[in-house]
Motif scaffolding. Structure first.
Motif, PDB file in Angstrom:
ATOM      1  N   THR A 157      31.627 -39.675  18.080  1.00 46.86           N
ATOM      2  CA  THR A 157      32.686 -38.686  18.239  1.00 46.86           C
ATOM      3  C   THR A 157      33.224 -38.319  16.869  1.00 46.86           C
ATOM      4  N   VAL A 158      33.499 -37.032  16.675  1.00 48.26           N
ATOM      5  CA  VAL A 158      34.089 -36.579  15.418  1.00 48.26           C
ATOM      6  C   VAL A 158      35.555 -36.261  15.669  1.00 48.26           C
ATOM      7  N   ILE A 159      36.417 -36.761  14.801  1.00 50.35           N
ATOM      8  CA  ILE A 159      37.851 -36.500  14.844  1.00 50.35           C
ATOM      9  C   ILE A 159      38.194 -35.637  13.641  1.00 50.35           C
ATOM     10  N   VAL A 160      38.841 -34.504  13.877  1.00 57.24           N
ATOM     11  CA  VAL A 160      39.197 -33.603  12.792  1.00 57.24           C
ATOM     12  C   VAL A 160      40.703 -33.366  12.800  1.00 57.24           C
ATOM     13  N   CYS A 161      41.263 -33.239  11.602  1.00 56.39           N
ATOM     14  CA  CYS A 161      42.704 -33.014  11.477  1.00 56.39           C
ATOM     15  C   CYS A 161      43.020 -32.568  10.054  1.00 56.39           C
ATOM     16  N   ARG A 162      44.252 -32.100   9.876  1.00 54.17           N
ATOM     17  CA  ARG A 162      44.762 -31.744   8.551  1.00 54.17           C
ATOM     18  C   ARG A 162      45.699 -32.835   8.054  1.00 54.17           C
ATOM     19  N   LEU A 163      45.653 -33.047   6.742  1.00 55.06           N
ATOM     20  CA  LEU A 163      46.525 -34.035   6.115  1.00 55.06           C
ATOM     21  C   LEU A 163      47.171 -33.432   4.867  1.00 55.06           C
ATOM     22  N   ARG A 164      48.453 -33.724   4.673  1.00 55.10           N
ATOM     23  CA  ARG A 164      49.099 -33.462   3.387  1.00 55.10           C
ATOM     24  C   ARG A 164      48.899 -34.681   2.503  1.00 55.10           C
ATOM     25  N   HIS A 165      48.841 -34.455   1.180  1.00 50.06           N
ATOM     26  CA  HIS A 165      48.663 -35.589   0.277  1.00 50.06           C
ATOM     27  C   HIS A 165      49.355 -35.306  -1.051  1.00 50.06           C
ATOM     28  N   GLU A 166      49.480 -36.348  -1.874  1.00 51.48           N
ATOM     29  CA  GLU A 166      50.269 -36.243  -3.112  1.00 51.48           C
ATOM     30  C   GLU A 166      49.484 -35.618  -4.263  1.00 51.48           C
ATOM     31  N   ALA A 167      48.266 -36.098  -4.509  1.00 50.58           N
ATOM     32  CA  ALA A 167      47.498 -35.655  -5.679  1.00 50.58           C
ATOM     33  C   ALA A 167      46.690 -34.404  -5.346  1.00 50.58           C
ATOM     34  N   PRO A 168      46.470 -33.516  -6.313  1.00 53.70           N
ATOM     35  CA  PRO A 168      45.638 -32.328  -6.058  1.00 53.70           C
ATOM     36  C   PRO A 168      44.184 -32.723  -5.810  1.00 53.70           C
ATOM     37  N   HIS A 169      43.499 -31.956  -4.975  1.00 53.63           N
ATOM     38  CA  HIS A 169      42.110 -32.277  -4.647  1.00 53.63           C
ATOM     39  C   HIS A 169      41.113 -31.606  -5.582  1.00 53.63           C
ATOM     40  N   GLY A 170      41.566 -30.675  -6.406  1.00 54.83           N
ATOM     41  CA  GLY A 170      40.676 -30.029  -7.362  1.00 54.83           C
ATOM     42  C   GLY A 170      39.587 -29.194  -6.726  1.00 54.83           C
ATOM     43  N   GLU A 171      39.762 -28.814  -5.447  1.00 57.02           N
ATOM     44  CA  GLU A 171      38.781 -28.007  -4.713  1.00 57.02           C
ATOM     45  C   GLU A 171      37.420 -28.703  -4.652  1.00 57.02           C
ATOM     46  N   VAL A 172      37.463 -30.029  -4.501  1.00 56.73           N
ATOM     47  CA  VAL A 172      36.257 -30.856  -4.411  1.00 56.73           C
ATOM     48  C   VAL A 172      36.179 -31.451  -3.008  1.00 56.73           C
ATOM     49  N   ALA A 173      35.025 -31.314  -2.373  1.00 57.10           N
ATOM     50  CA  ALA A 173      34.779 -31.929  -1.072  1.00 57.10           C
ATOM     51  C   ALA A 173      34.098 -33.279  -1.276  1.00 57.10           C
ATOM     52  N   HIS A 174      34.346 -34.189  -0.350  1.00 53.64           N
ATOM     53  CA  HIS A 174      33.747 -35.527  -0.418  1.00 53.64           C
ATOM     54  C   HIS A 174      33.120 -35.867   0.926  1.00 53.64           C
ATOM     55  N   GLU A 175      31.923 -36.434   0.868  1.00 54.55           N
ATOM     56  CA  GLU A 175      31.253 -36.969   2.059  1.00 54.55           C
ATOM     57  C   GLU A 175      31.071 -38.458   1.812  1.00 54.55           C
ATOM     58  N   CYS A 176      31.757 -39.268   2.605  1.00 51.60           N
ATOM     59  CA  CYS A 176      31.776 -40.715   2.388  1.00 51.60           C
ATOM     60  C   CYS A 176      31.045 -41.401   3.540  1.00 51.60           C
ATOM     61  N   PHE A 177      29.842 -41.929   3.259  1.00 47.53           N
ATOM     62  CA  PHE A 177      29.050 -42.603   4.275  1.00 47.53           C
ATOM     63  C   PHE A 177      29.364 -44.088   4.244  1.00 47.53           C
ATOM     64  N   ASP A 178      30.405 -44.467   4.964  1.00 46.88           N
ATOM     65  CA  ASP A 178      30.739 -45.884   5.065  1.00 46.88           C
ATOM     66  C   ASP A 178      29.854 -46.495   6.137  1.00 46.88           C
ATOM     67  N   TYR A 179      29.834 -47.818   6.200  1.00 50.25           N
ATOM     68  CA  TYR A 179      28.894 -48.474   7.097  1.00 50.25           C
ATOM     69  C   TYR A 179      29.368 -48.496   8.549  1.00 50.25           C
ATOM     70  N   GLU A 180      30.638 -48.278   8.803  1.00 45.88           N
ATOM     71  CA  GLU A 180      31.124 -48.252  10.174  1.00 45.88           C
ATOM     72  C   GLU A 180      31.451 -46.837  10.636  1.00 45.88           C
ATOM     73  N   ARG A 181      31.894 -45.994   9.716  1.00 46.27           N
ATOM     74  CA  ARG A 181      32.225 -44.627  10.096  1.00 46.27           C
ATOM     75  C   ARG A 181      32.081 -43.725   8.875  1.00 46.27           C
ATOM     76  N   THR A 182      31.875 -42.450   9.149  1.00 47.04           N
ATOM     77  CA  THR A 182      31.712 -41.457   8.094  1.00 47.04           C
ATOM     78  C   THR A 182      33.008 -40.675   7.937  1.00 47.04           C
ATOM     79  N   LEU A 183      33.367 -40.403   6.684  1.00 44.62           N
ATOM     80  CA  LEU A 183      34.576 -39.635   6.405  1.00 44.62           C
ATOM     81  C   LEU A 183      34.225 -38.478   5.479  1.00 44.62           C
TER      82      LEU A 183
END
Length: 429
Positions: free
Chosen positions: A207-233
């Motif tokens: 199942t994919v869960i999608v949502c918006r988040l506010r955060h403190e530091a700027p993201h620099g217009e960079v996307a990240h794909e994080c393949f963790d061993y239990e779940r992908t972010l």
């Protein structure tokens, strides 16, 4: 909006329209506009009401668009109707294996492609709204909302369907006839099934869960794909909040169904903290904005994309896993290909439903979609397999990518939709 009885391309008044399109999602509406711009009449049928189509609610999904896709939306006129705060830039992408920052990753950018950025990110509901806005105001496009298609069929002479008001099934069905019928009604298309076209489906059990988040530091217009061993972010950069100027991102969490249910049960604060930890606190403290939305992951590939007097576009043809962000772009590519084929029919006064002509579209779209579909499924399998050998293999792929510029150029070409700019060697002319 009623359509004229006769179109410039088809002088035959015996048909109700030139093309029947089932499904008023962005693919169906975009196809209708593209055909109307050529001169065909298009009738779109949709079960949802006009209000839901004209003012779609946010659904959490953010769409990564390639350069060709944006060019298509500009030609159709829907891109110009987006608000500035709905258009985000994607300048760079980083791929991580395991915990973020623990090992070597892969960095992708648009350098050498002639583009300033990899692509754009736009909310799905904004793309739906603008597709409706353009289609509803385009002469030659007729949209029948709040109706359910109960039967479709094709004959040697025409395609036809029966439809009834979604809230009034006791009334007799309305029958519509046209030279061509197009299914654009989701990856679980009932129209595709009634046309006798099967599809291979792969249920990833996730199942994919999608949502918006506010955060403190700027993201620099960079996307990240994080393949963790239990779940992908995945972390997708979004425009700053138009009111407060606070940085925002979209989080896309993919997990097994039971783990996804546990994540959905967390409080907004605990869920945001969970994403914050998995991302290694790179963007500082995170806060959930709005609702979380969950979707089962099922990929679909139709056995054929066209036949006599019928064709498939959008998810009815190919429903992709979202990890490589190709689904929406493939849908727009299908619209472009089919519209070009039918434009040629208009110029030559040919039959819209001719099977040989429609096969040109089907073959071209298959050549484009099949490698992307299979490649995406291989990536998903490799990066969700927790056995030791696949772990070593994906680490080798990421570590080796920095030493293989052609591999990076090929991946960037898929992200941008532009042909790869192969790096020159010292011996290259």
């Amino acid at each position: 909006m009623p359509s004229s009885s006769v179109s410039p391309c088809s002088p035959d008044p015996s048909f109700d329209t030139d093309v029947l399109i089932v499904g008023a999602g962005p693919a169906g509406l975009s196809l209708a506009v593209a055909l109307a711009q050529t001169g065909w009449r298009a009738t779109v049928l949709e079960q949802q009401g006009e209000g839901a189509l004209a003012r779609p609610a946010p659904d959490g999904r953010e769409i990564a668009l390639t350069h060709p896709s944006v060019a298509t939306l500009q030609r159709l006129g829907s891109w110009q109707r987006l608000a500035p705060h709905e258009i985000g830039l994607l300048r760079q992408a980083q791929v991580h294996d395991g915990p973020v920052g623990r090992g070597p990753g892969m960095t992708l950018h648009a350098g050498g492609t002639g583009c300033d950025n990899l692509g754009w990110i736009v909310p799905n509901h904004a793309l739906r709204r603008t597709a409706w806005d353009v289609a509803a105001s385009t002469p030659g496009v007729r949209i029948l909302t709040g109706c359910s298609v109960t039967r479709v069929s094709v004959t040697d002479a025409h395609a036809e369907l029966d439809c009834v008001a979604a809230q009034g099934r006791q009334a007799p069905p309305q029958r519509l006839r046209a030279p061509l019928l197009v299914a654009a009604d989701s990856r679980f298309s009932a129209t595709r099934r009634q046309l006798g076209i099967g599809a291979s489906m792969r249920d990833f059990g996730r199942t994919v869960i999608v949502c918006r988040l506010r955060h403190e530091a700027p993201h620099g217009e960079v996307a990240h794909e994080c393949f963790d061993y239990e779940r992908t972010l995945a972390i997708l950069p979004l425009p700053d909040d138009p009111g407060s100027g606070t940085p925002q991102c979209s989080a896309v969490v993919t997990a097994r169904a039971e783990q996804a249910q546990a994540l959905l049960a967390l409080s907004p604060e605990d869920f945001a903290a969970s994403v914050q930890r998995q991302f290694g606190h790179r963007l500082g403290r995170m806060h959930l904005v709005g609702e979380r939305h969950a979707y089962p992951l099922v990929a679909v590939y139709a056995q054929r994309f066209a036949g006599a007097r019928c064709a498939l576009v959008g998810d009815a043809a190919v429903g992709m896993h979202p990890v490589t962000a190709h689904g929406y772009n493939l849908g727009l590519a299908a619209v472009e290909r089919l519209a070009r084929v039918l434009e040629g029919a208009c110029a030559q006064g040919a039959d819209l439903g001719d099977a040989a002509r429609l096969q040109r579209y089907a073959s071209a779209h298959h050549r484009h979609a099949w490698p992307l579909y299979q490649g995406t499924n291989v990536i998903v399998g490799l990066y969700t397999d927790e056995r030791p050998l696949p772990k070593l293999l994906r680490r080798a792929v990421l570590a080796g990518s920095s030493r293989l510029p052609p591999l990076q150029a090929l991946i960037v070409s898929q992200l941008t939709g532009r042909r790869p700019a192969w790096p020159r060697t010292a011996s290259s002319p």
